[in-house]
Design an enzyme around this catalytic site. Structure first.
Site, PDB file in Angstrom:
ATOM      1  N   LYS B  85       0.812  -1.226   0.000  1.00 13.56           N
ATOM      2  CA  LYS B  85       0.000   0.000   0.000  1.00 13.56           C
ATOM      3  C   LYS B  85       0.842   1.271   0.000  1.00 13.56           C
ATOM      4  O   LYS B  85       0.433   2.297  -0.538  1.00 13.56           O
ATOM      5  CB  LYS B  85      -0.937   0.008   1.206  1.00 13.56           C
ATOM      6  N   GLU B 107      -9.546   5.856   3.163  1.00 18.20           N
ATOM      7  CA  GLU B 107     -10.346   4.791   3.763  1.00 18.20           C
ATOM      8  C   GLU B 107      -9.402   3.630   4.023  1.00 18.20           C
ATOM      9  O   GLU B 107      -8.382   3.507   3.362  1.00 18.20           O
ATOM     10  CB  GLU B 107     -11.448   4.350   2.784  1.00 18.20           C
ATOM     11  N   SER B 372       1.648  -9.702  -0.745  1.00 15.93           N
ATOM     12  CA  SER B 372       1.314  -8.277  -0.681  1.00 15.93           C
ATOM     13  C   SER B 372       1.609  -7.620   0.660  1.00 15.93           C
ATOM     14  O   SER B 372       1.795  -6.405   0.729  1.00 15.93           O
ATOM     15  CB  SER B 372      -0.158  -8.086  -1.034  1.00 15.93           C
TER      16      SER B 372
HETATM   17  C1  LIG Z   1      -1.602  -6.909   2.731  1.00 18.77           C
HETATM   18  C2  LIG Z   1      -2.739  -6.610   1.809  1.00 18.77           C
HETATM   19  N1  LIG Z   1      -2.857  -7.305   0.688  1.00 18.77           N
HETATM   20  C3  LIG Z   1      -3.871  -7.088  -0.163  1.00 18.77           C
HETATM   21  C4  LIG Z   1      -4.851  -6.158   0.091  1.00 18.77           C
HETATM   22  C5  LIG Z   1      -5.979  -6.025  -0.872  1.00 18.77           C
HETATM   23  O1  LIG Z   1      -5.998  -4.853  -1.592  1.00 18.77           O
HETATM   24  P1  LIG Z   1      -5.625  -4.789  -3.120  1.00 18.77           P
HETATM   25  O2  LIG Z   1      -6.456  -5.768  -3.834  1.00 18.77           O
HETATM   26  O3  LIG Z   1      -5.920  -3.383  -3.473  1.00 18.77           O
HETATM   27  O4  LIG Z   1      -4.185  -5.090  -3.256  1.00 18.77           O
HETATM   28  C6  LIG Z   1      -4.758  -5.382   1.261  1.00 18.77           C
HETATM   29  C7  LIG Z   1      -5.754  -4.350   1.563  1.00 18.77           C
HETATM   30  O5  LIG Z   1      -5.868  -3.796   2.597  1.00 18.77           O
HETATM   31  C8  LIG Z   1      -3.666  -5.619   2.144  1.00 18.77           C
HETATM   32  O6  LIG Z   1      -3.529  -4.917   3.270  1.00 18.77           O
END
Ligand SMILES: Cc1ncc(COP(=O)(O)O)c(C=O)c1O
Lengths: 242, 391
Positions: B85, B107, B372
């Site tokens: 993020k 948000e 992620s």
């Molecule tokens: C660690 C992590 N992975 C994935 C996501 C999912 O979001 P996005 O699909 O935008 O990557 C989030 C959202 O808060 C997150 O904190």
């Protein structure tokens, strides 16, 4: 210039029956234009009062088809009253936009959709035009002149002038001098301009009367409705008849 | 593929009129910034010295051996603040600053985007307000403390289902009420144009690095790239570099929660219907009357009824395969990853891993999985609700 008051009722709030009887009250108090809200789960242009009312109304599982059936008897008894539907785009799309708009046009004179701005006209406006259901443009004090011109060219029933940069029922939004935007609208549009958002009191109405053709009152009516203050609603709706 | 904010029929700008001007300003500023060498240089320095890029492409040896494949993790969990993020938050915060706006609003679901935005605000000397659903505040209490410590105001949203979609609606309302004094830092590849494109571009660094790393580390492109899908920003970030490589299979993994046959999931593409929500046309979880459904996922970051418009398009043209896994499968994948690799993945990322664990692949198949974020934020919740399964 005579300024009309256009009151708002939310279909299904607090029940379907009660919202319909509120609409009949409006008519008996002399309302000639009425805005009817169809609830949406996530009304991003709405303040606290309308959000809560939407949530409660949704518990009664309203559908657009039912609304049309329910409204038809009111329309039959009072064909001269102009009804405007206000809702968000997704409920209109859900049942098939062509079919839904076609059936709405039988009872409604126009429709207000806060999340259908100019950029989205290209995709959807022709469908509303085909069924002769005018989309009412929302214009704010900060809308650019070129956008105002485009909105005015597409406007039919009336123009909705949003009096604040903010959400409905709000008192925190910035109050703006409306004269400049009114002037810009008037150079391109001769039909009615009706102002709304944050109008609560007779004083607000008095301040605006003469400068616009009408005034929409929504959150305040919902508040009075919740308190059972129907006399006050009557007084708000027909202030200029006395 | 994209014209005028649309990806095929998806995307657009379905916003109240009050935001027309502000959105235009964001778009103008964004286009100028991306051509400004000074802006790009600042961003580059942030990547290197603040976020800690590039993040490694890590060979998950034990899992690979067990599965008979080659599994690599793109380690976004090692980014400063613990998730991808921050790539996007820094970019948008710098953009706001360039526009002369010093109040960021955001948000957050899992809290990761809130923390990233609060962090960027602290670094750049800006004010920050974060909207977070009341249920998520309970799930992610630590992250709330971190945001407050960073100087952000956290507003508990007690509306609707008290999760991410409600926080997003509330942030939008705040923006409608303060259209010129604040900048809305949207946390995923969702919302009205130009946000989906802008977020994708700020996240594309993940894919750019990963693709180069593949070529350097094992001399060829992977067979498949996998990422979890909330709004879709980490996924589009890594996919973006591989979309033209037609030999590379792309897979997005959604949250099937308690199962697709129940009402408790957030598998938007897998079982949604096209509609308009939060400013764009996309697949949506909605009922037959067009009301937005409440969603469920064990991971707060995937608990959203919509998905970025570019993903909707990539689904329709069949460039990306969208699948889903259940909460139960996610907990198992979480436990296994921690034990086998010594890495605690975010529950969001564990969705992508769970998909790998339940699939069958030819021997020697190479997968790059976007890890992620890290799972520290989820430990309280896991120990409270799933102690036996994870200890
Ligand atoms: C660690 C992590 N992975 C994935 C996501 C999912 O979001 P996005 O699909 O935008 O990557 C989030 C959202 O808060 C997150 O904190």
């Amino acid at each position: 210039m005579k300024t009309i008051v256009m009151p708002y009722a939310l279909y299904g709030y607090p029940t379907k029956m009660e919202s319909l009887s509120l609409i009949r009250r409006f008519i008996h108090s002399g309302a000639t234009r009425i805005e009817i809200g169809f609830p949406f789960s996530d009304p991003v242009a709405d303040g606290e009062t309308l959000q809560k009312a939407n949530q409660l109304a949704l518990k009664n599982h309203p559908t657009i088809q039912e609304l049309l059936v329910d409204i038809s008897s009111i329309k039959r008894d009072h064909p001269q009253v102009k009804l405007t539907l206000m809702t968000y785009l997704n409920p209109i799309l859900a049942g098939g936009i062509d079919k839904t708009v076609g059936s709405l046009s039988t009872h409604f004179s126009s429709i207000v959709i806060p999340d259908l701005p100019l950029e989205a006209y290209e995709s959807y406006l022709s469908i509303f035009k085909e069924h002769s259901l005018p989309v009412v443009p929302l214009i704010t004090p900060d809308t650019s002149e070129s956008r105002i011109k485009e909105y005015c060219e597409q406007a039919d029933d009336f123009i909705y002038l949003v009096t604040v940069n903010g959400i409905t029922g709000t008192t925190t939004g910035t109050k703006k001098d409306l004269q400049p935007v009114l002037k810009k609208i008037r150079t391109h549009y001769q039909g009615p301009i009706i102002a709304g958002f944050g109008i609560k009191s007779k004083k607000d109405i008095a301040n605006l009367s003469g400068t616009v053709d009408g005034i929409i009152i929504a959150s305040e009516i919902l508040r009075l409705q919740a308190n059972g203050d129907f006399k006050e609603i009557e007084a708000l709706v027909s202030p200029l008849r006395k | 593929m994209k014209s005028n904010g649309y990806y095929g029929e998806y995307g657009g700008k379905f916003m109240p009129e009050t935001l027309a001007g502000p959105l235009e300003n964001v778009e103008k500023a964004y286009r100028q910034a991306m051509k400004d060498p000074d802006f790009l240089e600042d961003l580059n320095k942030d990547h290197k010295f603040f976020i800690g890029r590039e993040t490694p492409l890590y060979y998950a040896q034990n899992l690979s051996q067990e599965l008979g494949i080659h599994l690599y993790f793109k380690r976004e969990d090692l980014c400063h603040t613990g998730a991808h993020k921050i790539n996007n938050a820094i970019g948008q915060a710098r953009l706001a600053k360039r526009m002369g706006i010093d109040h960021l609003i955001a948000e957050t679901g899992a809290g990761q985007h809130g923390i990233a935005t609060a962090t960027a605000a602290a670094k750049l000397g800006m004010k920050c307000t974060v909207f977070m659903g009341f249920s998520d505040i309970k799930r992610q209490a630590h992250n709330v403390d971190r945001m407050r410590m960073l100087g952000a105001t956290v507003i508990a949203v007690e509306k609707g289902s008290n999760v991410l979609k409600d926080a997003t609606s509330e942030a939008l309302r705040y923006w409608v009420s303060h259209p010129t004094s604040c900048f809305y830092v949207i946390g995923s590849a969702i919302g009205p144009a130009p946000y989906p494109e802008m977020v994708r571009n700020f996240q594309s660094i993940i894919g750019t690095e990963a693709r180069k790393q593949c070529l350097n580390q094992f001399g060829t492109l992977p067979d498949e790239v996998i990422a979890c899908i909330g709004g879709g920003s980490n996924a589009i970030g890594i996919f973006s570099a591989f979309i033209e490589d037609t030999s590379v299979k792309l897979t997005g993994v959604e949250a099937a929660g308690k199962g697709l046959h129940t009402d408790f999931h957030a598998a938007t593409i897998t079982s949604g219907k096209v509609g308009v929500f939060h400013g764009s046309k996309m697949y949506l979880l909605q009922d037959e009357n067009g009301q937005i459904k409440e969603t469920h996922s064990i991971s707060a970051g995937l608990d959203y009824p919509g998905v970025g418009p570019e993903h909707c398009y990539l689904n329709d043209i069949k460039r990306v395969d969208y699948r889903s896994v259940t909460d139960k499968e996610v907990i198992e994948a979480f436990r296994k990853t921690v034990r086998s690799e010594g890495i605690i993945p975010a529950l969001e990322s564990a969705h992508a891993i769970a998909h790998v664990l339940k699939s069958t692949y030819p021997k020697g198949y190479t997968i790059v999985l976007n890890l992620s974020g890290r799972g520290d934020k989820d430990l309280d919740q896991l120990l409270r609700e799933h102690k036996e399964e994870v200890l």
